[in-house]
Write a protein that holds these residues in place. Structure first.
Motif, PDB file in Angstrom:
ATOM      1  N   UNK A 297      42.727  32.785  31.878  1.00  0.00           N
ATOM      2  CA  UNK A 297      42.410  33.941  32.718  1.00  0.00           C
ATOM      3  C   UNK A 297      43.656  34.643  33.224  1.00  0.00           C
ATOM      4  N   UNK A 298      44.627  33.853  33.680  1.00  0.00           N
ATOM      5  CA  UNK A 298      45.882  34.435  34.163  1.00  0.00           C
ATOM      6  C   UNK A 298      46.624  35.114  33.018  1.00  0.00           C
ATOM      7  N   UNK A 299      46.670  34.489  31.865  1.00  0.00           N
ATOM      8  CA  UNK A 299      47.357  35.088  30.715  1.00  0.00           C
ATOM      9  C   UNK A 299      46.673  36.371  30.280  1.00  0.00           C
ATOM     10  N   UNK A 300      45.333  36.374  30.268  1.00  0.00           N
ATOM     11  CA  UNK A 300      44.593  37.577  29.899  1.00  0.00           C
ATOM     12  C   UNK A 300      44.840  38.704  30.897  1.00  0.00           C
ATOM     13  N   UNK A 301      44.867  38.372  32.188  1.00  0.00           N
ATOM     14  CA  UNK A 301      45.146  39.383  33.211  1.00  0.00           C
ATOM     15  C   UNK A 301      46.566  39.922  33.069  1.00  0.00           C
ATOM     16  N   UNK A 302      47.526  39.048  32.781  1.00  0.00           N
ATOM     17  CA  UNK A 302      48.920  39.483  32.622  1.00  0.00           C
ATOM     18  C   UNK A 302      49.075  40.407  31.422  1.00  0.00           C
ATOM     19  N   UNK A 303      48.395  40.076  30.316  1.00  0.00           N
ATOM     20  CA  UNK A 303      48.490  40.942  29.131  1.00  0.00           C
ATOM     21  C   UNK A 303      47.814  42.288  29.375  1.00  0.00           C
ATOM     22  N   UNK A 304      46.701  42.263  30.089  1.00  0.00           N
ATOM     23  CA  UNK A 304      45.980  43.505  30.357  1.00  0.00           C
ATOM     24  C   UNK A 304      46.790  44.407  31.271  1.00  0.00           C
ATOM     25  N   UNK A 305      47.318  43.837  32.346  1.00  0.00           N
ATOM     26  CA  UNK A 305      48.091  44.645  33.293  1.00  0.00           C
ATOM     27  C   UNK A 305      49.493  44.934  32.792  1.00  0.00           C
ATOM     28  N   UNK A 306      49.992  44.129  31.885  1.00  0.00           N
ATOM     29  CA  UNK A 306      51.326  44.362  31.327  1.00  0.00           C
ATOM     30  C   UNK A 306      51.404  45.655  30.542  1.00  0.00           C
ATOM     31  N   UNK A 307      50.298  46.076  29.984  1.00  0.00           N
ATOM     32  CA  UNK A 307      50.281  47.338  29.255  1.00  0.00           C
ATOM     33  C   UNK A 307      50.381  48.543  30.165  1.00  0.00           C
ATOM     34  N   UNK A 308      50.124  48.353  31.450  1.00  0.00           N
ATOM     35  CA  UNK A 308      50.186  49.459  32.407  1.00  0.00           C
ATOM     36  C   UNK A 308      51.582  49.634  33.000  1.00  0.00           C
ATOM     37  N   UNK A 309      52.435  48.648  32.843  1.00  0.00           N
ATOM     38  CA  UNK A 309      53.772  48.711  33.438  1.00  0.00           C
ATOM     39  C   UNK A 309      54.640  49.701  32.664  1.00  0.00           C
ATOM     40  N   UNK A 310      55.434  50.459  33.388  1.00  0.00           N
ATOM     41  CA  UNK A 310      56.346  51.425  32.785  1.00  0.00           C
ATOM     42  C   UNK A 310      57.706  50.764  32.661  1.00  0.00           C
TER      43      UNK A 310
END
Length: 99
Positions: free
Chosen positions: A29-42
């Motif tokens: 769950x943490x890894x999935x959240x990190x990958x999902x939100x990582x795409x939003x980082x500039x």
């Protein structure tokens, strides 16, 4: 549609928790959240040289060089006699050197 996705995620999560235990499910769950939100980082990259948004920045001058500058028309012309053509390409005689 979202109900189907939620049911699928819940089913996969329960299977994963059953096989690998709660630790793996939390990690997933943490890894999935990190990958999902990582795409939003500039990602900020440092500027090298002048800022492209600065209208006063000095840039190299713009030049133009024609790609057909030495152009000479080679359209067909009316044929001329062979004597005139030979005389137009014959070198001029040098004065004082006759053999």
């Amino acid at each position: 549609m979202s109900a189907q996705i939620g049911a699928t995620v819940a089913t996969v999560g329960s299977v994963v928790r059953g096989i690998f235990g709660r630790r793996f499910g939390t990690f997933t769950g943490v890894a999935l959240a990190a990958m999902t939100l990582g795409g939003c980082a500039v990602q900020l990259a440092p500027l090298v040289g002048a800022d492209p948004a600065d209208p006063g920045a000095k840039v190299a001058g713009v030049g133009y060089r024609s790609t057909i500058a030495p152009y000479a028309s080679l359209r067909p012309t009316t044929p001329s006699g062979w004597k005139e053509q030979n005389q137009s390409v014959t070198p001029s005689p040098k004065s004082g050197h006759e053999h």
